[in-house]
Design a protein around this motif. Structure first.
Motif, short mmCIF file in Angstrom:
data_model
loop_
_atom_site.label_atom_id
_atom_site.label_comp_id
_atom_site.label_asym_id
_atom_site.label_seq_id
_atom_site.Cartn_x
_atom_site.Cartn_y
_atom_site.Cartn_z
N VAL A 1 3.04 -56.27 -58.43
CA VAL A 1 2.07 -56.42 -57.36
C VAL A 1 2.55 -57.55 -56.46
CG1 VAL A 1 -0.29 -57.10 -56.76
CG2 VAL A 1 0.11 -55.51 -58.65
N LEU A 2 2.58 -57.29 -55.14
CA LEU A 2 3.14 -58.22 -54.17
C LEU A 2 2.04 -58.76 -53.27
CD1 LEU A 2 5.51 -56.38 -55.17
CD2 LEU A 2 6.49 -56.58 -52.89
N PRO A 3 1.51 -59.95 -53.57
CA PRO A 3 0.44 -60.51 -52.73
C PRO A 3 0.98 -61.17 -51.47
CG PRO A 3 0.46 -61.43 -54.98
CD PRO A 3 1.76 -60.77 -54.75
N GLY A 4 0.08 -61.28 -50.48
CA GLY A 4 0.35 -62.10 -49.31
C GLY A 4 -0.17 -63.50 -49.55
N TRP A 5 -0.60 -64.16 -48.46
CA TRP A 5 -1.10 -65.54 -48.55
C TRP A 5 -2.54 -65.47 -49.03
CZ3 TRP A 5 -2.09 -69.46 -44.01
CH2 TRP A 5 -2.08 -70.77 -44.54
N MET A 6 -2.79 -65.93 -50.24
CA MET A 6 -4.08 -65.72 -50.90
C MET A 6 -5.09 -66.83 -50.60
SD MET A 6 -3.08 -64.16 -54.65
CE MET A 6 -1.80 -65.36 -55.03
N PHE A 7 -6.28 -66.39 -50.18
CA PHE A 7 -7.43 -67.27 -49.99
C PHE A 7 -8.54 -66.76 -50.92
CE2 PHE A 7 -5.03 -67.86 -46.20
CZ PHE A 7 -5.42 -69.05 -45.61
N ALA A 8 -9.39 -67.67 -51.40
CA ALA A 8 -10.55 -67.27 -52.20
C ALA A 8 -11.31 -68.51 -52.61
CB ALA A 8 -10.12 -66.49 -53.45
N PRO A 9 -12.57 -68.34 -53.02
CA PRO A 9 -13.32 -69.47 -53.57
C PRO A 9 -12.65 -70.00 -54.84
CG PRO A 9 -14.76 -67.59 -53.14
CD PRO A 9 -13.36 -67.10 -52.99
N ALA A 10 -13.05 -71.21 -55.23
CA ALA A 10 -12.57 -71.85 -56.45
C ALA A 10 -11.07 -72.15 -56.42
CB ALA A 10 -12.92 -71.01 -57.68
N ASP A 11 -10.56 -72.42 -55.22
CA ASP A 11 -9.15 -72.82 -55.08
C ASP A 11 -9.07 -74.31 -55.35
OD1 ASP A 11 -6.55 -73.30 -54.42
OD2 ASP A 11 -6.61 -72.31 -52.46
N MET A 12 -8.97 -74.67 -56.63
CA MET A 12 -9.10 -76.06 -57.04
C MET A 12 -7.79 -76.82 -57.02
SD MET A 12 -11.91 -75.86 -60.09
CE MET A 12 -11.95 -74.14 -60.56
N GLY A 13 -6.66 -76.13 -56.80
CA GLY A 13 -5.36 -76.80 -56.81
C GLY A 13 -5.27 -78.00 -55.88
N PRO A 14 -5.57 -77.86 -54.60
CA PRO A 14 -5.67 -76.56 -53.95
C PRO A 14 -4.29 -75.99 -53.63
CG PRO A 14 -6.01 -78.29 -52.34
CD PRO A 14 -5.80 -78.97 -53.66
N THR A 15 -4.23 -74.67 -53.43
CA THR A 15 -3.00 -74.07 -52.94
C THR A 15 -2.82 -74.45 -51.47
OG1 THR A 15 -4.07 -72.04 -52.18
CG2 THR A 15 -3.34 -72.11 -54.49
N LEU B 1 -5.91 -80.72 -38.60
CA LEU B 1 -4.81 -79.89 -38.10
C LEU B 1 -4.46 -80.32 -36.68
CD1 LEU B 1 -5.81 -76.36 -39.43
CD2 LEU B 1 -4.17 -77.99 -40.39
N PRO B 2 -3.18 -80.53 -36.39
CA PRO B 2 -2.79 -81.08 -35.09
C PRO B 2 -2.95 -80.11 -33.93
CG PRO B 2 -0.85 -80.52 -36.37
CD PRO B 2 -2.03 -80.36 -37.28
N GLY B 3 -2.98 -78.82 -34.22
CA GLY B 3 -3.09 -77.83 -33.17
C GLY B 3 -2.69 -76.46 -33.68
N VAL B 4 -2.51 -75.53 -32.76
CA VAL B 4 -2.15 -74.16 -33.10
C VAL B 4 -0.64 -74.00 -33.00
CG1 VAL B 4 -2.51 -71.71 -32.56
CG2 VAL B 4 -4.36 -73.37 -32.17
N MET B 5 -0.04 -73.58 -34.08
CA MET B 5 1.41 -73.39 -34.09
C MET B 5 1.76 -71.92 -33.94
SD MET B 5 1.98 -74.20 -38.14
CE MET B 5 0.76 -75.53 -38.09
N ARG B 6 2.96 -71.65 -33.52
CA ARG B 6 3.44 -70.27 -33.36
C ARG B 6 3.84 -69.75 -34.74
NH1 ARG B 6 8.44 -67.62 -32.03
NH2 ARG B 6 8.13 -65.82 -30.65
N ALA B 7 2.89 -69.14 -35.41
CA ALA B 7 3.12 -68.66 -36.77
C ALA B 7 2.25 -67.45 -37.03
CB ALA B 7 2.81 -69.77 -37.78
N SER B 8 2.68 -66.63 -37.96
CA SER B 8 1.88 -65.48 -38.37
C SER B 8 1.88 -65.39 -39.89
CB SER B 8 2.42 -64.18 -37.76
OG SER B 8 3.69 -63.84 -38.31
N PHE B 9 0.85 -64.74 -40.41
CA PHE B 9 0.67 -64.66 -41.85
C PHE B 9 0.11 -63.30 -42.23
CE2 PHE B 9 -0.41 -68.83 -40.16
CZ PHE B 9 0.51 -69.65 -40.81
N SER B 10 0.21 -62.98 -43.51
CA SER B 10 -0.49 -61.83 -44.05
C SER B 10 -1.50 -62.39 -45.06
CB SER B 10 0.47 -60.86 -44.73
OG SER B 10 -0.17 -59.63 -44.99
#
Length: 337
Positions: A172-186, A200-209
């Protein structure tokens, strides 16, 4: 039908939600954890067999594999590797050799069914292309050592699978995972915390899944039940530009998003300062120079097809706003912000 699962990385973001999904299905769980105290705090309400151990020390978990009929391997070394410095020896020892050792011990204990948590890091396509499971990343395209380790880790599983025809395994190949109880935090959790705190300093030119870790946990269960031997299944979620992700966060949190655009030259400077701050304080940081390099390299290479996962597994994804709202509300309810 799965009766007793062994789960590595049980106190990680994915492992936490996978364990809860298994218990909800009345599956007995033996959870590999590095800290029993942390695990007991996280799962105080659940009937789990905690196995205090480490992938680097197979003898620490070997006996607990007996009686299990399924394995979910979610553990991976990654956090420190995202904060700068050289980490290849540890990445290889944990993500590659640790995986090989786990397979050997699990097979010896009689386990014949497993799901290996891979990553979108093992795939690669042209900018703007829709990427599917057939589009493997060549090692020469892996400028980040963590990416390299995930490619080698998948290779270790495939090599073991080839030599053991009675073993079922899929990926199983996950993308960038978000969810409650992220205690690490990741990094995802740190991103949300920094957004809520106005750091956060501003909006950067980046994309995510972006994907909900709870949905990835469901993908894992479906893969064990319906997946095909040796096949990979994407659980990457939704393609988003950084500005789009921030706008969604602003909508669910009520916190205004940054307006200015941050050029990569400034990001690289901020990343160097962040690394120095981390090494002095050991506190979590969001940016490292390796992270900035990968943001640039991966820009618009985050469009993934879920056709195979939907067709073969019946996998689905919840709305993005639900994921972000649940995560923000969890941090607020638990006193993080």
């Amino acid at each position: 039908m799965l009766k007793h699962a062994f789960v590595t990385g049980a106190t990680g973001l994915l492992g936490n939600h996978l364990v809860r999904a298994l218990v909800a299905r009345n599956v007995k769980v033996s959870a590999l954890v590095r800290s029993r105290a942390k695990a007991q705090q996280m799962f105080a309400d659940l009937p789990i067999n905690f196995v205090e151990g480490d992938l680097l020390q197979p003898d620490s978990y070997d006996a607990a594999l007996a009686g299990c009929d399924g394995l979910f391997h979610t553990a991976a070394y990654f956090r420190d590797a995202l904060k700068g410095g050289q980490h290849w020896p540890m990445l290889y020892a944990s993500n590659v050799k640790g995986t090989s050792d786990l397979l050997e011990r699990a097979y010896r204990a009689g386990i014949r069914r497993l799901v290996h948590t891979s990553s979108i890091a093992v795939l690669y396509g042209d900018r703007g292309a829709v990427i599917d499971e057939t589009m493997g990343r060549d090692l020469r395209q892996a400028s980040d050592d963590y990416y390299r380790s995930k490619i080698f880790s998948d290779g270790a599983v495939r090599e073991f699978l080839a030599g053991h025809p009675d073993l079922f395994a899929c990926f199983v190949l996950p993308g960038w995972m978000f969810a409650p109880a992220d205690m690490g935090p990741t990094a995802a959790g740190q991103f949300i915390l920094d957004f809520l705190r106005g750091k956060l300093p501003g909006v950067m030119r980046a994309s995510f899944s972006v994907v909900d870790a709870r949905d990835v946990a469901e993908h894992q269960l479906l893969a064990l039940e319906k997946g095909r031997r040796g096949e990979a299944y994407l659980a990457a979620g939704r393609h988003l530009e950084m500005g789009e992700l921030m706008a969604e966060l602003a909508a669910v949190s009520g916190v205004a998003m940054p307006k200015r655009t941050v050029p990569f030259a400034l990001l690289r400077l901020l990343a160097a300062l962040n690394e120095s701050y981390h090494w002095l304080t050991k506190r979590p940081v969001l940016l490292s120079r390796a992270t900035v390099r990968e943001l640039a390299n991966q820009y618009d290479r985050t469009r993934f097809s879920h056709e195979k996962s939907e067709r073969e597994l019946g996998a689905t994804f919840r709305p993005l706003r639900e994921t972000l709202a649940d995560t923000v509300n969890w941090y607020r309810a638990n006193g993080w912000v």
